[in-house]
Design an enzyme around this catalytic site. Structure first.
Site, PDB file in Angstrom:
ATOM      1  N   ASP A   5      -1.294   6.956   6.463  1.00  0.00           N
ATOM      2  CA  ASP A   5      -2.279   6.000   6.681  1.00  0.00           C
ATOM      3  C   ASP A   5      -2.714   4.963   7.290  1.00  0.00           C
ATOM      4  OD1 ASP A   5      -4.037   4.406   5.253  1.00  0.00           O
ATOM      5  OD2 ASP A   5      -2.583   3.324   3.479  1.00  0.00           O
TER       6      ASP A   5
ATOM      7  N   LYS B 289     -12.167  -1.506   7.938  1.00  0.00           N
ATOM      8  CA  LYS B 289     -10.724  -2.537   9.607  1.00  0.00           C
ATOM      9  C   LYS B 289     -11.669  -2.068  10.645  1.00  0.00           C
ATOM     10  CE  LYS B 289      -7.985  -2.753   6.188  1.00  0.00           C
ATOM     11  NZ  LYS B 289      -7.452  -4.535   5.036  1.00  0.00           N
TER      12      LYS B 289
ATOM     13  N   TRP C  97       1.356  -1.565   0.095  1.00  0.00           N
ATOM     14  CA  TRP C  97       0.473   0.220  -0.070  1.00  0.00           C
ATOM     15  C   TRP C  97       0.798   0.843   0.048  1.00  0.00           C
ATOM     16  CZ3 TRP C  97      -4.126  -1.141  -1.586  1.00  0.00           C
ATOM     17  CH2 TRP C  97      -5.118  -2.886  -1.385  1.00  0.00           C
TER      18      TRP C  97
END
Length: 356
Positions: A168, A192, A101
């Site tokens: 992030d 999440k 990511w």
């Protein structure tokens, strides 16, 4: 049979949150209307948006110069939206590469200016967090991914820099106590620890905005959404409502401090079982192990399918490892009960007893 959901995302949510959300989908607060069909301009939904924003401010104890947004497009949109809003011509932003990511964030940010990788753990397949790197004083910002869902590493300390830090936090938001003011911008896909897929939370220091010399499309300018309280266009009301419920749940548990203590207990239980095993092993450097995502492997891949079958029989789902790592991965987010972790540990120990 009770299911134990160890999926990396979309992930487990608190049972009470799911129950309230299901009721609201049919009849929101006895209005006779589903929340799915209510106007985002109506007082009921405005109240939801206000609470979802204020709860983040409360939990993070944010000062007045910080704002909270609920946007669409996932963290993947934030990969370029951050650079578009923060990286001016002639500046350089620096990215720490700790997995898939962060690499994607780096790639997308390059569309808007000079970006350099300042540190990377790719040399060991992202099994550690790079440390000790120095960020140039004239950096536009440093970008980090605080927790790496695929590879199972997590920053235990924020890198030192005088520059802005963009983070992030998609897979460890609200999992542990942090000083949110160490960051000028935080973004996190909801799916999440916060809610269902469909919205992305952004926490931004308003003082860093409006300083780039480029035209920014209205929809991609953070200031647009600050001015309209995340309702410039029709927001994803239901995902934001579920986020609001999850934030209430966090407060009911005793706040992030209590959540962190519980998360540490779950992680310790699982990592200890892996460290004591002669058949299974964790793959991440001990000092960098994530308390959210635990990848592990066996000494031989020949038994992988057999172990997954045993997990299925025990009601365990979502433990097949990502193809980049192989083996297995247990994601133990905030809503994961410790009893479910105990079930997985028991399965690991029993499988080793019969196959070790």
């Amino acid at each position: 049979m009770k299911k134990h959901n160890f999926s990396a995302g979309p992930a487990i949510l608190p049972a009470s949150v799911m129950q309230q959300a299901s009721e609201a989908a049919l009849n929101y607060n006895n209005t006779g209307l589903s929340i799915l069909e209510m106007s985002h301009r109506g007082k009921e939904i405005v109240a939801v948006m206000d609470e979802a924003i204020q709860s983040v401010k409360d939990i993070f104890n944010l000062p007045e110069n910080y704002e909270v947004l609920y946007l669409t497009g996932g963290a993947s949109t934030q990969f370029f939206m951050t650079a578009m809003n923060l990286l001016d011509q002639g500046q350089t932003a620096y990215y720490a590469d700790t997995g898939a990511w962060s690499k994607k964030a780096y790639k997308e940010g390059q569309h808007f200016g000079s970006i350099e990788v300042i540190a990377s753990s790719e040399d060991k397949n992202y099994t550690y967090i790079p440390k000790g790197f120095t960020v140039p004083g004239d950096a536009a910002y440093l970008h980090i991914t605080t927790n790496n869902t695929i590879f199972g590493t997590q920053y235990k300390a924020v890198p030192h820099t005088e520059s802005s830090i963009v983070a992030d936090m998609s897979s460890d938001i609200f999992s542990r106590e942090i000083d949110a003011t160490q960051f000028d911008l935080i973004y996190a896909g909801a799916q999440k620890n916060l809610g269902p897929a469909g919205t992305t939370m952004v926490v931004v220091n308003k003082e860093i905005l409006g300083k780039v010399n480029r035209a920014i499309p209205t929809m991609l300018d953070y200031r647009t959404h600050i001015g309209k309280k995340s309702a410039f266009n029709t927001p994803p009301v239901f995902p934001i409502y579920v986020c609001m419920l999850s934030l209430r749940w966090i407060k009911e548990q005793g706040g992030v401090a209590a959540i962190e203590q519980n998360n540490n207990q779950k992680a310790d239980l699982l990592y200890n079982a892996l460290d004591e095993s002669s058949l299974f092993k964790a793959v991440v450097a001990k000092e960098d192990r994530s308390i959210m995502n635990v990848p592990f492997v066996m000494e031989t891949d020949e038994l992988n399918e057999a172990f997954l079958n045993v997990c299925t029989e025990a009601g365990i789902s979502g433990v097949k490892g990502h193809r980049s790592v192989g083996g297995f991965r247990a994601s133990i987010y905030n809503a994961m009960p410790i009893d479910s972790v105990k079930v997985l540990v028991d399965v690991i120990k029993e499988f080793e007893r019969t196959n070790g």
